[in-house]
Design a protein around this motif. Structure first.
Motif, PDB file in Angstrom:
ATOM      1  N   GLY A 172     -10.942   0.225  -1.986  1.00  0.00           N
ATOM      2  CA  GLY A 172      -9.931   1.231  -2.292  1.00  0.00           C
ATOM      3  C   GLY A 172      -9.180   0.820  -3.542  1.00  0.00           C
ATOM      4  N   GLN A 173      -8.071   1.487  -3.834  1.00  0.00           N
ATOM      5  CA  GLN A 173      -7.310   1.159  -5.039  1.00  0.00           C
ATOM      6  C   GLN A 173      -6.793  -0.288  -4.958  1.00  0.00           C
ATOM      7  OE1 GLN A 173      -3.998   0.574  -6.303  1.00  0.00           O
ATOM      8  NE2 GLN A 173      -4.915   0.719  -8.344  1.00  0.00           N
ATOM      9  N   HIS A 174      -6.850  -0.970  -6.090  1.00  0.00           N
ATOM     10  CA  HIS A 174      -6.596  -2.416  -6.129  1.00  0.00           C
ATOM     11  C   HIS A 174      -5.403  -2.888  -5.300  1.00  0.00           C
ATOM     12  CE1 HIS A 174      -9.600  -2.811  -9.168  1.00  0.00           C
ATOM     13  NE2 HIS A 174      -8.863  -2.430 -10.193  1.00  0.00           N
ATOM     14  N   PHE A 175      -4.287  -2.197  -5.411  1.00  0.00           N
ATOM     15  CA  PHE A 175      -3.029  -2.774  -4.940  1.00  0.00           C
ATOM     16  C   PHE A 175      -2.475  -2.086  -3.699  1.00  0.00           C
ATOM     17  CE2 PHE A 175      -3.077  -2.762  -9.711  1.00  0.00           C
ATOM     18  CZ  PHE A 175      -3.635  -4.033  -9.833  1.00  0.00           C
ATOM     19  N   SER A 176      -3.317  -1.328  -2.998  1.00  0.00           N
ATOM     20  CA  SER A 176      -2.827  -0.551  -1.862  1.00  0.00           C
ATOM     21  C   SER A 176      -2.925  -1.315  -0.543  1.00  0.00           C
ATOM     22  CB  SER A 176      -3.609   0.758  -1.750  1.00  0.00           C
ATOM     23  OG  SER A 176      -4.930   0.513  -1.313  1.00  0.00           O
ATOM     24  N   VAL A 177      -2.051  -0.970   0.374  1.00  0.00           N
ATOM     25  CA  VAL A 177      -2.111  -1.511   1.727  1.00  0.00           C
ATOM     26  C   VAL A 177      -3.423  -1.113   2.397  1.00  0.00           C
ATOM     27  CG1 VAL A 177      -1.074  -1.347   4.023  1.00  0.00           C
ATOM     28  CG2 VAL A 177       0.384  -1.650   2.019  1.00  0.00           C
ATOM     29  N   LEU A 178      -3.866   0.122   2.156  1.00  0.00           N
ATOM     30  CA  LEU A 178      -5.125   0.575   2.728  1.00  0.00           C
ATOM     31  C   LEU A 178      -6.280  -0.317   2.291  1.00  0.00           C
ATOM     32  CD1 LEU A 178      -6.890   2.630   4.253  1.00  0.00           C
ATOM     33  CD2 LEU A 178      -6.959   3.991   2.138  1.00  0.00           C
ATOM     34  N   SER A 179      -6.305  -0.675   1.026  1.00  0.00           N
ATOM     35  CA  SER A 179      -7.373  -1.530   0.514  1.00  0.00           C
ATOM     36  C   SER A 179      -7.361  -2.897   1.194  1.00  0.00           C
ATOM     37  CB  SER A 179      -7.222  -1.682  -0.999  1.00  0.00           C
ATOM     38  OG  SER A 179      -8.321  -2.360  -1.558  1.00  0.00           O
ATOM     39  N   ARG A 180      -6.175  -3.437   1.384  1.00  0.00           N
ATOM     40  CA  ARG A 180      -6.041  -4.715   2.107  1.00  0.00           C
ATOM     41  C   ARG A 180      -6.629  -4.614   3.507  1.00  0.00           C
ATOM     42  NH1 ARG A 180      -0.232  -5.587   4.260  1.00  0.00           N
ATOM     43  NH2 ARG A 180      -1.105  -3.985   5.646  1.00  0.00           N
ATOM     44  N   ASP A 192     -19.489  -9.406  -1.055  1.00  0.00           N
ATOM     45  CA  ASP A 192     -18.661  -9.539  -2.246  1.00  0.00           C
ATOM     46  C   ASP A 192     -17.593  -8.444  -2.172  1.00  0.00           C
ATOM     47  OD1 ASP A 192     -17.739 -10.343  -4.707  1.00  0.00           O
ATOM     48  OD2 ASP A 192     -19.377  -9.444  -5.861  1.00  0.00           O
ATOM     49  N   ILE A 193     -16.314  -8.844  -2.064  1.00  0.00           N
ATOM     50  CA  ILE A 193     -15.235  -7.891  -1.837  1.00  0.00           C
ATOM     51  C   ILE A 193     -14.576  -7.499  -3.162  1.00  0.00           C
ATOM     52  CG2 ILE A 193     -13.073  -7.420  -0.644  1.00  0.00           C
ATOM     53  CD1 ILE A 193     -13.832  -9.449   1.443  1.00  0.00           C
ATOM     54  N   HIS A 194     -14.618  -6.208  -3.453  1.00  0.00           N
ATOM     55  CA  HIS A 194     -14.028  -5.652  -4.659  1.00  0.00           C
ATOM     56  C   HIS A 194     -13.033  -4.556  -4.288  1.00  0.00           C
ATOM     57  CE1 HIS A 194     -16.953  -7.232  -7.806  1.00  0.00           C
ATOM     58  NE2 HIS A 194     -17.489  -7.614  -6.662  1.00  0.00           N
ATOM     59  N   SER A 195     -12.333  -4.048  -5.287  1.00  0.00           N
ATOM     60  CA  SER A 195     -11.503  -2.859  -5.126  1.00  0.00           C
ATOM     61  C   SER A 195     -11.630  -2.018  -6.380  1.00  0.00           C
ATOM     62  CB  SER A 195     -10.050  -3.247  -4.832  1.00  0.00           C
ATOM     63  OG  SER A 195      -9.557  -4.136  -5.822  1.00  0.00           O
ATOM     64  N   MET A 196     -10.964  -0.856  -6.398  1.00  0.00           N
ATOM     65  CA  MET A 196     -11.221   0.146  -7.425  1.00  0.00           C
ATOM     66  C   MET A 196      -9.998   0.440  -8.285  1.00  0.00           C
ATOM     67  SD  MET A 196     -13.712   2.819  -5.384  1.00  0.00           S
ATOM     68  CE  MET A 196     -12.769   2.988  -3.862  1.00  0.00           C
ATOM     69  N   HIS A 197     -10.272   0.889  -9.514  1.00  0.00           N
ATOM     70  CA  HIS A 197      -9.203   1.219 -10.449  1.00  0.00           C
ATOM     71  C   HIS A 197      -8.369   2.396  -9.963  1.00  0.00           C
ATOM     72  CE1 HIS A 197     -11.374  -1.419 -13.079  1.00  0.00           C
ATOM     73  NE2 HIS A 197     -12.370  -0.583 -13.246  1.00  0.00           N
ATOM     74  N   GLU A 198      -9.036   3.385  -9.357  1.00  0.00           N
ATOM     75  CA  GLU A 198      -8.349   4.618  -8.968  1.00  0.00           C
ATOM     76  C   GLU A 198      -8.264   4.721  -7.451  1.00  0.00           C
ATOM     77  OE1 GLU A 198      -7.080   5.901 -11.493  1.00  0.00           O
ATOM     78  OE2 GLU A 198      -8.392   5.112 -13.065  1.00  0.00           O
TER      79      GLU A 198
END
Length: 327
Positions: A210-218, A144-150
């Motif tokens: 990682g943070q929701h909208f970051s390239v790193l998170s992708r 289950d793939i999630h990301s974080m607020h911060e």
């Protein structure tokens, strides 16, 4: 009393560094449920599933599933299912209010217990979870793939069982593995049914990329999803090489969650600008205030896990406390 929108307005606004994929093209699935695509090799092997968008504003998983579907991935054994979860919340995303579309009616990652799924309760998220339930029931291994607020390093949520910890080690990323029992206000998909049963061969992981909208998170989402498919044996590594991060993963560190910190009021503040994985050396250090109540670290070398006020409310977990138990 502070309103949630007022609190959100005071928090750091993160840039949206990635494009949100247009997923309407994936609506007509082949598994009897919209936005769910399942591919069977015809050969014996596990049924593995990757879920994106359990929360509507967590785009990294949607990018990963969209890319895997575009790849026309087919398993070398067993069965692979790729799914988008809370598509209604995702469709309502507004960059001016990026925290507001985590869900529509209620958190879809708190409804995964028979008592909720079999109840007469009704919400958009419950209806979607009930539609997905027969497919999830048939799954052997789930990511289950999630990301974080911060903005914080990625985390793998293994659950409290040894089998989850071993599964995280088999995937090998990310560096920090959170050994936890979930949230007081409802059951996660990661803990549903056999996934949360020590006697079952079923297994599941939840990754916070990682943070929701970051390239790193992708990039973390694509790498972790690929490693999950490779580790379960259903897809060959060569078929996913373009998504794998080249660097050798760091040795994993285990963090045992000892308690959640649940807000009682809307008047909750952190003592510092916590983002996650801060280590507080001394027991008794004030780390937050909830109205007149001071919240202090219960032991030395206490680690702060996923602190955020973006969805503050009475009964909501606003951070968790953990100790390092191994590496």
């Amino acid at each position: 009393m502070n309103t949630l929108e007022h609190i959100r307005a005071q928090l750091q606004a993160y840039p949206i560094e990635v494009d949100f994929p247009a997923i309407l093209k994936w609506k007509d699935g082949n598994a009897g449920v919209d936005y769910v695509h399942s591919f069977d090799s015809g050969l014996a092997g596990p049924h593995v599933m990757i879920v994106a968008l359990t929360h509507g504003n967590e785009v990294s998983g949607a990018i990963a599933v969209d890319k895997l579907l575009q790849l026309r991935l087919r398993p070398q054994k067993g069965r692979v299912t790729l799914a988008f979860g809370n598509v209604e919340a995702y469709a309502r995303f507004d960059s001016a209010h990026p925290d507001a579309t985590r869900f529509v009616d209620e958190d879809m990652n708190r409804v995964w217990s028979p008592s909720r799924l079999d109840s007469t309760d009704d919400s958009l998220e419950l209806r979607r979870a009930r539609a997905l339930r027969p497919i999830v029931d048939s799954v052997d291994f789930l990511l289950d793939i999630h990301s974080m607020h911060e903005e914080a390093p990625p985390l793998m949520m293994s659950g409290p069982l040894d089998k989850g910890i071993r599964f995280a080690a088999e995937i090998g990323v990310p560096e920090n593995v959170i050994v936890d029992a979930g949230h007081p206000n409802g059951t996660r998909m990661r803990d549903y049914g056999g996934f949360g049963d020590a006697a079952s061969a079923k297994n599941a992981l939840l990754i916070e990329t990682g943070q929701h909208f970051s390239v790193l998170s992708r990039d973390v989402a694509l790498d972790a999803a690929s490693r999950f498919l490779i580790a379960t044996g259903v897809v060959a590594a060569a078929d996913l090489a373009e998504f794998l991060v080249a660097e050798k993963p760091a040795a994993q560190r285990l963090l045992q969650v000892t308690q959640p910190i649940v807000a009682d009021t809307m008047d909750f503040t952190f003592a510092q600008d916590f983002r996650g994985l801060e280590l507080i050396g001394q027991a008794g250090t004030v780390i937050a205030r909830d109205g007149a109540r001071e919240i202090v670290t219960p032991y030395d070398n206490c680690v702060i896990v996923q602190p955020s006020l973006r969805h503050l409310g009475p009964g909501v977990t606003v951070m968790r406390l953990a100790r390092v138990i191994g590496a």
